[in-house]
Design an enzyme around this catalytic site. Structure first.
Site, PDB file in Angstrom:
ATOM      1  N   TYR A 140       7.220   4.454   1.173  1.00 33.54           N
ATOM      2  CA  TYR A 140       5.849   4.469   1.708  1.00 33.54           C
ATOM      3  C   TYR A 140       5.875   4.119   3.198  1.00 33.54           C
ATOM      4  O   TYR A 140       6.224   3.002   3.592  1.00 33.54           O
ATOM      5  CB  TYR A 140       4.942   3.475   0.977  1.00 33.54           C
ATOM      6  N   LEU A 155     -11.156  10.694  -6.631  1.00 32.50           N
ATOM      7  CA  LEU A 155     -12.005  11.680  -7.317  1.00 32.50           C
ATOM      8  C   LEU A 155     -13.036  10.981  -8.202  1.00 32.50           C
ATOM      9  O   LEU A 155     -14.185  11.404  -8.313  1.00 32.50           O
ATOM     10  CB  LEU A 155     -11.148  12.598  -8.199  1.00 32.50           C
TER      11      LEU A 155
HETATM   12  N1  LIG Z   1       5.082   5.820  -8.721  1.00 32.72           N
HETATM   13  C1  LIG Z   1       4.531   6.855  -8.145  1.00 32.72           C
HETATM   14  O1  LIG Z   1       5.097   7.969  -8.146  1.00 32.72           O
HETATM   15  C2  LIG Z   1       3.192   6.681  -7.486  1.00 32.72           C
HETATM   16  C3  LIG Z   1       2.436   7.809  -7.089  1.00 32.72           C
HETATM   17  C4  LIG Z   1       1.192   7.587  -6.502  1.00 32.72           C
HETATM   18  C5  LIG Z   1       0.726   6.292  -6.312  1.00 32.72           C
HETATM   19  N2  LIG Z   1       1.479   5.216  -6.675  1.00 32.72           N
HETATM   20  C6  LIG Z   1       1.000   3.831  -6.487  1.00 32.72           C
HETATM   21  O2  LIG Z   1      -0.291   3.710  -7.040  1.00 32.72           O
HETATM   22  C7  LIG Z   1      -1.207   3.226  -6.065  1.00 32.72           C
HETATM   23  C8  LIG Z   1      -2.586   3.799  -6.324  1.00 32.72           C
HETATM   24  O3  LIG Z   1      -2.579   5.211  -6.469  1.00 32.72           O
HETATM   25  P1  LIG Z   1      -3.232   6.196  -5.387  1.00 32.72           P
HETATM   26  O4  LIG Z   1      -3.309   5.503  -4.096  1.00 32.72           O
HETATM   27  O5  LIG Z   1      -2.501   7.490  -5.495  1.00 32.72           O
HETATM   28  O6  LIG Z   1      -4.694   6.523  -5.954  1.00 32.72           O
HETATM   29  P2  LIG Z   1      -5.979   5.680  -6.429  1.00 32.72           P
HETATM   30  O7  LIG Z   1      -5.680   4.258  -6.528  1.00 32.72           O
HETATM   31  O8  LIG Z   1      -6.487   6.404  -7.615  1.00 32.72           O
HETATM   32  O9  LIG Z   1      -6.990   5.968  -5.232  1.00 32.72           O
HETATM   33  C9  LIG Z   1      -7.001   5.183  -4.076  1.00 32.72           C
HETATM   34  C10 LIG Z   1      -8.110   5.672  -3.130  1.00 32.72           C
HETATM   35  O10 LIG Z   1      -9.368   5.701  -3.813  1.00 32.72           O
HETATM   36  C11 LIG Z   1     -10.411   5.251  -2.947  1.00 32.72           C
HETATM   37  N3  LIG Z   1     -10.977   4.016  -3.544  1.00 32.72           N
HETATM   38  C12 LIG Z   1     -10.296   2.922  -3.973  1.00 32.72           C
HETATM   39  N4  LIG Z   1     -11.141   1.981  -4.460  1.00 32.72           N
HETATM   40  C13 LIG Z   1     -12.380   2.493  -4.346  1.00 32.72           C
HETATM   41  C14 LIG Z   1     -13.669   1.999  -4.660  1.00 32.72           C
HETATM   42  N5  LIG Z   1     -13.857   0.801  -5.218  1.00 32.72           N
HETATM   43  N6  LIG Z   1     -14.740   2.791  -4.404  1.00 32.72           N
HETATM   44  C15 LIG Z   1     -14.594   4.020  -3.838  1.00 32.72           C
HETATM   45  N7  LIG Z   1     -13.382   4.541  -3.515  1.00 32.72           N
HETATM   46  C16 LIG Z   1     -12.284   3.775  -3.763  1.00 32.72           C
HETATM   47  C17 LIG Z   1      -9.750   4.992  -1.590  1.00 32.72           C
HETATM   48  O11 LIG Z   1      -9.790   6.201  -0.821  1.00 32.72           O
HETATM   49  P3  LIG Z   1     -11.012   6.593   0.200  1.00 32.72           P
HETATM   50  O12 LIG Z   1     -11.767   5.360   0.531  1.00 32.72           O
HETATM   51  O13 LIG Z   1     -10.301   7.193   1.387  1.00 32.72           O
HETATM   52  O14 LIG Z   1     -11.804   7.618  -0.555  1.00 32.72           O
HETATM   53  C18 LIG Z   1      -8.308   4.704  -1.968  1.00 32.72           C
HETATM   54  O15 LIG Z   1      -7.381   4.955  -0.930  1.00 32.72           O
HETATM   55  C19 LIG Z   1      -0.567   3.599  -4.721  1.00 32.72           C
HETATM   56  O16 LIG Z   1      -1.035   2.790  -3.654  1.00 32.72           O
HETATM   57  C20 LIG Z   1       0.892   3.382  -5.026  1.00 32.72           C
HETATM   58  O17 LIG Z   1       1.210   1.994  -4.925  1.00 32.72           O
HETATM   59  C21 LIG Z   1       2.703   5.399  -7.276  1.00 32.72           C
END
Ligand SMILES: NC(=O)c1ccc[n+]([C@@H]2O[C@H](COP(=O)([O-])OP(=O)(O)OC[C@H]3O[C@@H](n4cnc5c(N)ncnc54)[C@H](OP(=O)(O)O)[C@@H]3O)[C@@H](O)[C@H]2O)c1
Length: 319
Positions: A59, A204
């Site tokens: 990252y 989403l």
């Molecule tokens: N192991 C793997 O292959 C893998 C892959 C992906 C992710 N991950 C890990 O999982 C974590 C989370 O997954 P992700 O970042 O892909 O997606 P996520 O947690 O589903 O989405 C995060 C995004 O959603 C929005 N958000 C978060 N909380 C919110 C709220 N309360 N209200 C409105 N919008 C909100 C923000 O974007 P906006 O404000 O810009 O809309 C934020 O950047 C990552 O940080 C990483 O540590 C691991």
């Protein structure tokens, strides 16, 4: 906050914090976020009882680990710190050297959970687990985890390690329920953990976006879930929140952690989002709400497959 204690010294918060966003260009949050907001998010998370923090060497090419480690600072002993190795050359000496590099960037002498970021398609897990075993022996690594593993490969990794591989970090949300097939039943019956990533489907499910308000960053511009048609189709999934006096994001998170062996690691672009996500740990969904969410999840059929390519191109040109 609610916690799980699967035999670990530090209990693990059901809602953690994902740190991919920290210093990563693909999220496009900029310098102000990397320099200040990310720090404030981590500090507030610790105040609110979050113990699980997830990052990876890949990252921001190490920036996320540096930002996270600096923000945790003196609270190191009260958190459960997880990072990941990207298994390009997964031989034991390389694994050991990469763990030391991650620990240095995080400013710690112990990685509570060291995860294999994804299965290496060519090299089996015996070689990487030899390195993991050595790291556990010297105390640099507490628990070993995997990510994006099938159940068979998770079990094989455990056999290769000769000890438990505590967790499998996989995508799990209302729009991707595939872990329910076999990973969740396995984790629930054996004391393992599933760490749910992208639990908000990268925003989403947050209720913030629709066809007229789409996220700008290049990561989501390339994600078919954010095509206008799919944003329309996801509308249903956000409805239950209105009845519950919670936000759609909170309901989506409460749904993910309703299963007993699951912890979720949403990312956050602001302290406000983090606070809202933490509060979701205390929401109990009613049976009716669960049923309504389940029905909406089953109805949600996003446009997918080869059909998305021309649509993605068209929607990029239209911006
Ligand atoms: N192991 C793997 O292959 C893998 C892959 C992906 C992710 N991950 C890990 O999982 C974590 C989370 O997954 P992700 O970042 O892909 O997606 P996520 O947690 O589903 O989405 C995060 C995004 O959603 C929005 N958000 C978060 N909380 C919110 C709220 N309360 N209200 C409105 N919008 C909100 C923000 O974007 P906006 O404000 O810009 O809309 C934020 O950047 C990552 O940080 C990483 O540590 C691991």
């Amino acid at each position: 906050m609610r916690y799980l204690s699967p035999g670990t010294a530090t209990r693990i918060s059901r809602i953690g914090l994902g740190a991919w966003q920290f210093g990563s260009r693909e999220w496009g949050y900029g310098q102000g976020y990397a320099g200040q907001e990310a720090h404030a998010i981590v500090r507030r998370a610790i105040e609110l009882g979050v113990t699980l923090f997830d990052t990876a060497e890949i990252y921001g090419f190490g920036r996320s680990e540096r930002i996270l480690g600096a923000a945790i600072g003196e609270d190191r002993d009260s958190v459960f710190l997880a990072t990941k190795i990207f298994p390009v050359l997964p031989v034991a000496p390389v694994v050991e050297q990469r763990a030391v590099a991650s620990a240095n960037r995080l400013g710690t002498s112990r990685l509570d959970l060291y995860q294999v970021h994804q299965p290496n398609p060519v090299v089996r897990d015996g070689t990487i687990m030899r390195g993991m075993r050595a790291l556990q022996r010297v105390g640099l690594v507490g628990e070993v985890g995997v990510s994006n593993y099938s159940l068979d490969r998770w079990r094989a990794a455990e056999e290769a390690l000769g000890a438990r591989v505590l967790s499998n970090q996989v995508r799990y949300s209302l729009v991707d329920r595939s872990p329910e097939r076999d990973l969740l039943p396995f984790a629930e019956s054996t004391g393992h953990l599933v760490i749910a990533y992208s639990p908000l489907a990268q925003g989403l499910l947050s209720g913030r976006y629709d066809r007229d308000h789409r996220p700008a960053n290049r990561l989501r511009a390339a994600n078919p879930l954010f095509l206008p048609e799919n944003l329309d189709r996801a509308g249903d999934l956000r409805e239950v929140a209105n009845a519950h006096a919670a936000t759609p994001a909170q309901i989506a998170l409460a749904w993910v952690i309703r299963r007993p062996a699951v912890v979720a690691i949403p990312g956050a672009s602001s302290v406000g989002q983090l606070e809202s996500n933490v509060a979701a740990a205390d929401i109990d969904l009613t049976e009716d709400e669960e049923a309504a969410l389940h029905a909406a999840a089953v109805r949600f059929r996003p446009v997918s497959g080869p059909a998305v390519v021309p649509r993605l191109l068209r929607s990029r040109l239209a911006r």
